[in-house]
Motif scaffolding. Structure first.
Motif, PDB file in Angstrom:
ATOM      1  N   GLY A  91       0.746  -1.277   0.019  1.00  0.00           N
ATOM      2  CA  GLY A  91       0.122   0.075  -0.017  1.00  0.00           C
ATOM      3  C   GLY A  91       0.870   1.345  -0.150  1.00  0.00           C
ATOM      4  N   ILE A  92       1.978   1.219  -0.783  1.00  0.00           N
ATOM      5  CA  ILE A  92       2.905   2.693  -0.952  1.00  0.00           C
ATOM      6  C   ILE A  92       3.010   2.780  -2.378  1.00  0.00           C
ATOM      7  CG2 ILE A  92       3.724   2.430   1.368  1.00  0.00           C
ATOM      8  CD1 ILE A  92       6.310   1.281   0.277  1.00  0.00           C
ATOM      9  N   LYS A  93       3.411   4.048  -2.564  1.00  0.00           N
ATOM     10  CA  LYS A  93       3.698   4.217  -4.283  1.00  0.00           C
ATOM     11  C   LYS A  93       4.825   3.368  -4.754  1.00  0.00           C
ATOM     12  CE  LYS A  93       1.781   8.813  -3.452  1.00  0.00           C
ATOM     13  NZ  LYS A  93       1.962  10.189  -3.749  1.00  0.00           N
ATOM     14  N   GLU A  94       4.575   3.300  -6.073  1.00  0.00           N
ATOM     15  CA  GLU A  94       5.691   2.486  -6.533  1.00  0.00           C
ATOM     16  C   GLU A  94       7.184   3.176  -6.597  1.00  0.00           C
ATOM     17  OE1 GLU A  94       6.468   0.408 -11.093  1.00  0.00           O
ATOM     18  OE2 GLU A  94       4.703   1.294 -10.388  1.00  0.00           O
ATOM     19  N   GLY A  95       7.223   4.375  -6.826  1.00  0.00           N
ATOM     20  CA  GLY A  95       8.433   5.312  -6.565  1.00  0.00           C
ATOM     21  C   GLY A  95       9.134   5.263  -4.980  1.00  0.00           C
ATOM     22  N   THR A  96       8.074   4.726  -4.109  1.00  0.00           N
ATOM     23  CA  THR A  96       8.558   4.706  -2.612  1.00  0.00           C
ATOM     24  C   THR A  96       9.222   3.281  -2.592  1.00  0.00           C
ATOM     25  OG1 THR A  96       6.870   6.013  -1.953  1.00  0.00           O
ATOM     26  CG2 THR A  96       8.078   4.885  -0.351  1.00  0.00           C
ATOM     27  N   VAL A  97       8.526   2.488  -3.121  1.00  0.00           N
ATOM     28  CA  VAL A  97       9.128   1.082  -3.010  1.00  0.00           C
ATOM     29  C   VAL A  97      10.348   0.859  -3.815  1.00  0.00           C
ATOM     30  CG1 VAL A  97       8.774  -1.272  -4.121  1.00  0.00           C
ATOM     31  CG2 VAL A  97       6.818  -0.144  -3.253  1.00  0.00           C
ATOM     32  N   LYS A  98      10.626   1.651  -4.892  1.00  0.00           N
ATOM     33  CA  LYS A  98      11.864   1.620  -5.712  1.00  0.00           C
ATOM     34  C   LYS A  98      12.985   2.323  -4.714  1.00  0.00           C
ATOM     35  CE  LYS A  98      10.125   1.886 -10.340  1.00  0.00           C
ATOM     36  NZ  LYS A  98      10.111   2.498 -11.532  1.00  0.00           N
ATOM     37  N   SER A  99      12.460   3.353  -4.214  1.00  0.00           N
ATOM     38  CA  SER A  99      13.591   4.262  -3.367  1.00  0.00           C
ATOM     39  C   SER A  99      14.034   3.472  -2.099  1.00  0.00           C
ATOM     40  CB  SER A  99      13.208   5.672  -2.888  1.00  0.00           C
ATOM     41  OG  SER A  99      12.135   5.641  -2.122  1.00  0.00           O
ATOM     42  N   ARG A 100      13.175   2.706  -1.427  1.00  0.00           N
ATOM     43  CA  ARG A 100      13.309   1.887  -0.273  1.00  0.00           C
ATOM     44  C   ARG A 100      14.336   0.762  -0.560  1.00  0.00           C
ATOM     45  NH1 ARG A 100       7.626   1.930   3.038  1.00  0.00           N
ATOM     46  NH2 ARG A 100       7.720   4.328   3.592  1.00  0.00           N
ATOM     47  N   VAL A 101      13.910  -0.006  -1.770  1.00  0.00           N
ATOM     48  CA  VAL A 101      14.876  -1.062  -2.162  1.00  0.00           C
ATOM     49  C   VAL A 101      16.419  -0.674  -2.575  1.00  0.00           C
ATOM     50  CG1 VAL A 101      15.345  -2.969  -4.090  1.00  0.00           C
ATOM     51  CG2 VAL A 101      13.076  -2.377  -3.026  1.00  0.00           C
ATOM     52  N   HIS A 102      16.190   0.765  -3.150  1.00  0.00           N
ATOM     53  CA  HIS A 102      17.699   1.197  -3.593  1.00  0.00           C
ATOM     54  C   HIS A 102      18.491   1.513  -2.204  1.00  0.00           C
ATOM     55  CE1 HIS A 102      20.698   3.468  -5.568  1.00  0.00           C
ATOM     56  NE2 HIS A 102      20.293   4.421  -4.516  1.00  0.00           N
ATOM     57  N   ASN A 103      17.716   2.056  -1.350  1.00  0.00           N
ATOM     58  CA  ASN A 103      18.373   2.441   0.086  1.00  0.00           C
ATOM     59  C   ASN A 103      18.772   1.426   0.840  1.00  0.00           C
ATOM     60  OD1 ASN A 103      18.244   5.424  -0.787  1.00  0.00           O
ATOM     61  ND2 ASN A 103      16.537   5.567   0.098  1.00  0.00           N
ATOM     62  N   GLY A 104      17.854   0.252   0.791  1.00  0.00           N
ATOM     63  CA  GLY A 104      18.522  -0.731   1.629  1.00  0.00           C
ATOM     64  C   GLY A 104      19.432  -1.351   1.085  1.00  0.00           C
ATOM     65  N   LEU A 105      19.411  -1.645  -0.072  1.00  0.00           N
ATOM     66  CA  LEU A 105      20.648  -2.236  -0.794  1.00  0.00           C
ATOM     67  C   LEU A 105      22.049  -1.418  -0.518  1.00  0.00           C
ATOM     68  CD1 LEU A 105      19.220  -3.685  -4.118  1.00  0.00           C
ATOM     69  CD2 LEU A 105      19.842  -5.096  -1.946  1.00  0.00           C
ATOM     70  N   LYS A 106      21.682  -0.316  -0.748  1.00  0.00           N
ATOM     71  CA  LYS A 106      22.801   0.869  -0.540  1.00  0.00           C
ATOM     72  C   LYS A 106      23.483   0.623   0.889  1.00  0.00           C
ATOM     73  CE  LYS A 106      23.590   5.627  -0.795  1.00  0.00           C
ATOM     74  NZ  LYS A 106      23.008   7.013  -1.245  1.00  0.00           N
ATOM     75  N   GLN A 107      22.498   0.411   1.878  1.00  0.00           N
ATOM     76  CA  GLN A 107      23.117   0.458   3.251  1.00  0.00           C
ATOM     77  C   GLN A 107      23.583  -0.873   3.661  1.00  0.00           C
ATOM     78  OE1 GLN A 107      19.643   1.352   5.814  1.00  0.00           O
ATOM     79  NE2 GLN A 107      20.852   0.531   7.721  1.00  0.00           N
ATOM     80  N   LEU A 108      23.133  -2.103   3.001  1.00  0.00           N
ATOM     81  CA  LEU A 108      23.757  -3.506   3.254  1.00  0.00           C
ATOM     82  C   LEU A 108      25.010  -3.414   2.486  1.00  0.00           C
ATOM     83  CD1 LEU A 108      20.676  -5.592   2.366  1.00  0.00           C
ATOM     84  CD2 LEU A 108      21.759  -5.297   4.559  1.00  0.00           C
ATOM     85  N   ARG A 109      25.232  -2.833   1.260  1.00  0.00           N
ATOM     86  CA  ARG A 109      26.536  -2.718   0.440  1.00  0.00           C
ATOM     87  C   ARG A 109      27.604  -2.031   1.467  1.00  0.00           C
ATOM     88  NH1 ARG A 109      23.405  -1.466  -4.558  1.00  0.00           N
ATOM     89  NH2 ARG A 109      23.204  -3.731  -5.330  1.00  0.00           N
ATOM     90  N   LYS A 110      27.309  -0.745   2.006  1.00  0.00           N
ATOM     91  CA  LYS A 110      28.162  -0.050   2.837  1.00  0.00           C
ATOM     92  C   LYS A 110      28.468  -0.880   4.018  1.00  0.00           C
ATOM     93  CE  LYS A 110      28.433   4.343   5.460  1.00  0.00           C
ATOM     94  NZ  LYS A 110      29.059   3.645   6.389  1.00  0.00           N
ATOM     95  N   GLU A 111      27.619  -1.650   4.717  1.00  0.00           N
ATOM     96  CA  GLU A 111      28.010  -2.334   5.746  1.00  0.00           C
ATOM     97  C   GLU A 111      29.016  -3.579   5.448  1.00  0.00           C
ATOM     98  OE1 GLU A 111      26.820  -2.141   9.227  1.00  0.00           O
ATOM     99  OE2 GLU A 111      25.950  -0.511   8.826  1.00  0.00           O
ATOM    100  N   TRP A 112      28.437  -4.278   4.349  1.00  0.00           N
ATOM    101  CA  TRP A 112      29.260  -5.382   4.131  1.00  0.00           C
ATOM    102  C   TRP A 112      30.967  -4.675   3.641  1.00  0.00           C
ATOM    103  CZ3 TRP A 112      25.231  -7.773   0.583  1.00  0.00           C
ATOM    104  CH2 TRP A 112      23.993  -8.384   1.263  1.00  0.00           C
ATOM    105  N   ASN A 113      30.968  -3.558   3.063  1.00  0.00           N
ATOM    106  CA  ASN A 113      32.367  -3.049   2.521  1.00  0.00           C
ATOM    107  C   ASN A 113      32.788  -2.535   3.838  1.00  0.00           C
ATOM    108  OD1 ASN A 113      31.992  -3.525  -0.169  1.00  0.00           O
ATOM    109  ND2 ASN A 113      31.273  -1.514  -0.500  1.00  0.00           N
ATOM    110  N   ASP A 114      32.183  -2.019   5.101  1.00  0.00           N
ATOM    111  CA  ASP A 114      32.864  -1.505   6.152  1.00  0.00           C
ATOM    112  C   ASP A 114      33.434  -2.713   6.772  1.00  0.00           C
ATOM    113  OD1 ASP A 114      32.242   1.099   5.422  1.00  0.00           O
ATOM    114  OD2 ASP A 114      30.535   1.275   6.867  1.00  0.00           O
ATOM    115  N   GLU A 115      32.745  -3.894   6.673  1.00  0.00           N
ATOM    116  CA  GLU A 115      33.124  -5.037   7.600  1.00  0.00           C
ATOM    117  C   GLU A 115      34.603  -5.754   6.660  1.00  0.00           C
ATOM    118  OE1 GLU A 115      29.967  -7.813   7.613  1.00  0.00           O
ATOM    119  OE2 GLU A 115      28.815  -6.567   8.978  1.00  0.00           O
ATOM    120  N   LYS A 116      34.639  -5.660   5.346  1.00  0.00           N
ATOM    121  CA  LYS A 116      35.874  -5.939   4.600  1.00  0.00           C
ATOM    122  C   LYS A 116      37.082  -5.274   5.035  1.00  0.00           C
ATOM    123  CE  LYS A 116      33.260  -7.967   0.801  1.00  0.00           C
ATOM    124  NZ  LYS A 116      32.908  -8.007  -0.575  1.00  0.00           N
ATOM    125  N   GLU A 117      36.972  -4.064   5.154  1.00  0.00           N
ATOM    126  CA  GLU A 117      38.180  -3.224   5.408  1.00  0.00           C
ATOM    127  C   GLU A 117      38.882  -3.278   6.747  1.00  0.00           C
ATOM    128  OE1 GLU A 117      36.611   0.715   4.542  1.00  0.00           O
ATOM    129  OE2 GLU A 117      36.357   0.618   2.672  1.00  0.00           O
TER     130      GLU A 117
END
Length: 180
Positions: free
Chosen positions: A154-180
């Protein structure tokens, strides 16, 4: 007196006079809205349910027997609509809980296949807010389209896209921080 006036307006509305039904709406909308506001404690939800109730009153006006007040009949329709909404939300919560359990099993399997430690992957994913975690899960693990997810939660499609994008971005940041 009011009951008699309602009866006349209802009969006129049943005979096709939309102005008569409009008069009923104007008479009782405020009463209905205030009742729903006290019930839901949510202005937007109260407005939505009030509109749905008025639509049901209009489409099912012929089922009003006139044995009680019109306002009582209208309140009973609104109350049932609200209870149905609560049941639907409860089913949705149960469904989301099932999705979480399935994800947990899939993540365990994927972590084993990739030789990753389960706790790292799972804890990083669970650090995401639920409003971000759900769209990521539905899109990347279950393959739902953004449009389907938008409809599901029940949210707008654009909101879904931004949440998926931001979630993946946050996960990648966490995983990159752990590798360093």
């Amino acid at each position: 007196m009011e009951l008699e006036e309602d009866g006349v307006l209802i009969q006129m509305a049943l005979d096709g006079d939309d102005d008569a039904f409009t008069a009923l709406i104007q008479r009782y909308y405020s009463f209905l809205y205030k009742y729903l506001l006290k019930l839901t404690l949510d202005e937007e939800l109260s407005r939505d349910i009030a509109q749905e109730t008025m639509l049901k009153c209009y489409t099912h006006l012929s089922s009003y027997k006139g044995e009680g007040k019109f306002s009582t009949w209208m309140i009973s329709i609104a109350s049932r609509h609200y209870m149905d909404l609560l049941r639907r939300k409860k089913r949705e919560r149960k469904w989301l809980d099932q999705v979480k359990r399935t994800l947990s099993r899939q993540l365990t399997w994927q972590a084993d296949q990739k030789g990753m430690e389960w706790s790292d992957l799972f804890s990083d994913f669970n650090q995401l807010d639920a409003d971000v975690r759900i769209p990521v899960l539905l899109h990347h693990y279950y393959g739902y389209s953004y449009k389907e997810i938008s409809h599901m939660i029940g949210i707008k499609e654009g909101t879904v896209k931004s949440r998926v994008h931001n979630g993946l971005k946050q996960l990648r940041k966490e995983w990159n921080d752990e590798k360093e």
